[in-house]
Design a protein around this motif. Structure first.
Motif, mmCIF file in Angstrom:
data_model
loop_
_atom_site.group_PDB
_atom_site.id
_atom_site.type_symbol
_atom_site.label_atom_id
_atom_site.label_comp_id
_atom_site.label_asym_id
_atom_site.label_seq_id
_atom_site.Cartn_x
_atom_site.Cartn_y
_atom_site.Cartn_z
ATOM 1 N N GLY A 172 30.188 -0.903 81.140
ATOM 2 C CA GLY A 172 29.919 -1.468 82.452
ATOM 3 C C GLY A 172 30.922 -2.546 82.834
ATOM 4 N N ALA A 173 30.783 -3.033 84.052
ATOM 5 C CA ALA A 173 31.694 -4.053 84.578
ATOM 6 C C ALA A 173 31.275 -5.436 84.080
ATOM 7 N N PRO A 174 32.234 -6.289 83.744
ATOM 8 C CA PRO A 174 31.892 -7.668 83.368
ATOM 9 C C PRO A 174 31.268 -8.412 84.546
ATOM 10 N N ARG A 175 30.504 -9.452 84.197
ATOM 11 C CA ARG A 175 29.834 -10.263 85.226
ATOM 12 C C ARG A 175 29.730 -11.686 84.702
ATOM 13 N N TRP A 176 29.830 -12.644 85.601
ATOM 14 C CA TRP A 176 29.785 -14.063 85.213
ATOM 15 C C TRP A 176 29.110 -14.856 86.322
ATOM 16 N N ALA A 177 28.291 -15.839 85.933
ATOM 17 C CA ALA A 177 27.649 -16.718 86.919
ATOM 18 C C ALA A 177 27.231 -18.007 86.225
ATOM 19 N N THR A 178 27.000 -19.039 87.029
ATOM 20 C CA THR A 178 26.581 -20.327 86.485
ATOM 21 C C THR A 178 25.637 -21.025 87.458
ATOM 22 N N ARG A 179 24.856 -21.952 86.936
ATOM 23 C CA ARG A 179 23.966 -22.779 87.761
ATOM 24 C C ARG A 179 23.663 -24.059 87.004
ATOM 25 N N VAL A 180 23.103 -25.017 87.722
ATOM 26 C CA VAL A 180 22.673 -26.289 87.143
ATOM 27 C C VAL A 180 21.155 -26.311 87.106
ATOM 28 N N CYS A 181 20.585 -26.881 86.028
ATOM 29 C CA CYS A 181 19.132 -27.062 85.915
ATOM 30 C C CYS A 181 18.882 -28.505 85.508
ATOM 31 N N SER A 182 18.534 -29.349 86.460
ATOM 32 C CA SER A 182 18.414 -30.787 86.223
ATOM 33 C C SER A 182 17.188 -31.112 85.370
ATOM 34 N N PRO A 183 17.204 -32.257 84.681
ATOM 35 C CA PRO A 183 16.020 -32.673 83.912
ATOM 36 C C PRO A 183 14.763 -32.778 84.778
ATOM 37 N N GLU A 184 14.910 -33.200 86.008
ATOM 38 C CA GLU A 184 13.748 -33.331 86.897
ATOM 39 C C GLU A 184 13.111 -31.975 87.172
ATOM 40 N N LEU A 185 13.925 -30.958 87.318
ATOM 41 C CA LEU A 185 13.408 -29.619 87.619
ATOM 42 C C LEU A 185 12.614 -29.047 86.460
ATOM 43 N N ARG A 186 13.006 -29.368 85.232
ATOM 44 C CA ARG A 186 12.394 -28.759 84.052
ATOM 45 C C ARG A 186 11.436 -29.684 83.316
ATOM 46 N N GLU A 187 11.178 -30.875 83.841
ATOM 47 C CA GLU A 187 10.321 -31.816 83.126
ATOM 48 C C GLU A 187 8.890 -31.296 83.037
ATOM 49 N N GLY A 188 8.407 -31.159 81.805
ATOM 50 C CA GLY A 188 7.029 -30.750 81.562
ATOM 51 C C GLY A 188 6.760 -29.276 81.744
#
Length: 238
Positions: A125-141
């Motif tokens: 298949g074709a290669p694929r690449w992506a990125t994102r940010v996940c802040s501490p506030e978003l994932r707290e608890g």
């Protein structure tokens, strides 16, 4: 079943610029009992020295998820993608039939990251690449899905990967207790980053891991503030 893999028991790769601990045995490095879990066969705790890293090199037929814990890394590949990934960033790369990429710490301070490799559902298949940010506030608890092979997770904002697994993260404050339900059949690998964590009756020191098999849910109790990274299998695995 919960299998404790203490940080000090992990295989190690040490170079002038790299300090890597391997939660899974890779080739001849690591403990024989630290076997893959379904498609998950690499989870490395890496530290890159300043102004160092991996130059351009090839991958094929692997799904790579990278979580940057501190510092920053710079990604570049032969598809024209280039990005500087700071702490609290995730990168998902499907190597497909072939990709050339470089992953370097271009900063003046060390970079710490978790790198996760998973076997794809289908080769090529074709290669694929992506990125994102996940802040501490978003994932707290709570757990936030960073990358997943489940289309519903991708629709909700997770990065797509071509494998039967998802990668999630939560920031748990000292004293927080979470009852976390696992997808069937209840297999996962979990790592505590910088604080102590109880997983059921197993006490994890910072950077310890546990392989979970045939458990419908796990109880997590933070003894310190910590980040928890978990790779959950979405189908029956070994």
């Amino acid at each position: 079943m919960i299998e404790h893999r203490p940080f000090l028991s992990l295989g190690a790769i040490r170079r002038d610029w790299l300090d890597a601990r391997l939660h899974f045995r890779f080739h001849e490095t690591g403990r024989t009992g630290h076997a893959p879990l379904g498609p998950l066969y690499v989870l490395n705790d890496d530290e890159f020295a300043p102004r160092s890293g991996f130059g351009l090199h090839a991958h094929r037929d692997v799904e790579v998820v990278t979580w940057v814990r501190s510092g920053a890394i710079t990604h570049e590949d032969d598809a024209g993608n280039r990005a500087r990934l700071v702490a609290d960033s995730v990168q998902a790369m499907s190597a497909g039939a072939a990709i050339l990429h470089a992953e370097r710490n271009e900063e003046n301070v060390p970079a710490r990251l978790f790198q996760i490799w998973l076997r794809p559902r289908m080769p090529g298949g074709a290669p694929r690449w992506a990125t994102r940010v996940c802040s501490p506030e978003l994932r707290e608890g709570r757990f936030v899905t960073l990358a997943s092979g489940d289309p519903d997770d991708v629709d909700a904002g997770a990065l797509p990967i071509n494998t039967d697994a998802r990668v999630r993260i939560a920031t748990l404050r000292e004293g927080t207790r979470v009852q976390h339900t696992l997808p069937m059949p209840g297999s996962a690998y979990l790592v505590a980053d910088h604080g102590r964590l109880e997983v059921g009756h197993v006490c994890l020191a910072p950077r310890d891991g546990v392989a979970v098999r045939n458990e419908a849910q796990v109880t997590l109790t933070a003894r310190d503030d910590t980040d928890v990274v978990i790779v959950e299998l979405l189908k029956q695995g070994d």
